[in-house]
Design an enzyme around this catalytic site. Sequence first.
Site, mmCIF file in Angstrom:
data_model
loop_
_atom_site.group_PDB
_atom_site.id
_atom_site.type_symbol
_atom_site.label_atom_id
_atom_site.label_comp_id
_atom_site.label_asym_id
_atom_site.label_seq_id
_atom_site.Cartn_x
_atom_site.Cartn_y
_atom_site.Cartn_z
ATOM 1 N N LYS A 1 21.507 -3.877 -11.608
ATOM 2 C CA LYS A 1 20.354 -4.187 -12.454
ATOM 3 C C LYS A 1 20.717 -5.363 -13.359
ATOM 4 C CE LYS A 1 17.123 -1.277 -15.018
ATOM 5 N NZ LYS A 1 17.091 -0.105 -15.900
HETATM 6 C C1 E4P Z 1 14.094 1.360 -16.379
HETATM 7 O O1 E4P Z 1 14.583 0.687 -15.524
HETATM 8 C C2 E4P Z 1 14.043 0.936 -17.793
HETATM 9 O O2 E4P Z 1 15.309 0.713 -18.260
HETATM 10 C C3 E4P Z 1 13.316 1.959 -18.599
HETATM 11 O O3 E4P Z 1 12.202 2.418 -17.877
HETATM 12 C C4 E4P Z 1 12.945 1.493 -20.002
HETATM 13 O O4 E4P Z 1 12.096 2.450 -20.566
HETATM 14 P P1 E4P Z 1 11.774 2.508 -22.150
HETATM 15 O O5 E4P Z 1 10.817 1.424 -22.465
HETATM 16 O O6 E4P Z 1 11.182 3.873 -22.320
HETATM 17 O O7 E4P Z 1 13.089 2.349 -22.852
#
Ligand code: E4P
Length: 218
Positions: free
Chosen positions: A87
Amino acid sequence: MKFFIDTANLQEIEEAQALGILDGVTTNPSLMAREGIKGKENIYKHYKAICQIVDDNVSAEVVATDYEGMINEGLELAEIDQKIVVKVPLIEAGIKAIRYLSDKNIRTNATLVFSPGQALLAAKAGATYVSPFIGRLDDISESGVELIRQILAIYSNYDFDTQVLAASIRHTRHIIDCALAGADVATCPLSAIKGLLKHPLTDIGLEKFLADYRKSQA
Ligand code: E4P
């Protein structure tokens, strides 16, 4: 539609995996910190533990922000397990790192995406997944689901292979809206996934069926 769970909590991942509908996991540095995982060695061990629970698609995020650092970290993360998807935040160094890693056949997830232009660049660079953060857009009174629709329209115009992974999902209705828009993947908290099961008429109906069954057996 693929279902990922958005957590680094092993119990929640096990619970979602046991439902038989889980296709993967997304983590980020905040989610790892929430579990109290400290130090690179422990973080990598934790990714390995997640990989041992699920069948595929474990997103592990780089913390470097420069190109060299991102690709070195990406290569290390990919070594942990074949299920790892690297990622990478959608910044300038990130686009270059996605190009580098995808040329090496390492799957990537372009994260922190908030605009159709960022998503277009992620697809051009060969990202496996692009992660628009819909909840965080809703938080600032923009429409996260509208962004999903726009990215899907752009990708369909050019037949890009990059899959649209709706992230930052806050609740069950977000999952339905993303499914209606045609998102390829939704990464969700366990509570939002379990919310899909809930309907009062199901509970009332089941109670009545069981009451009638018990009466008939008396
Ligand atoms: C997923 O890949 C993200 O890191 C995550 O959904 C972020 O979510 P949040 O906005 O609730 O922190």
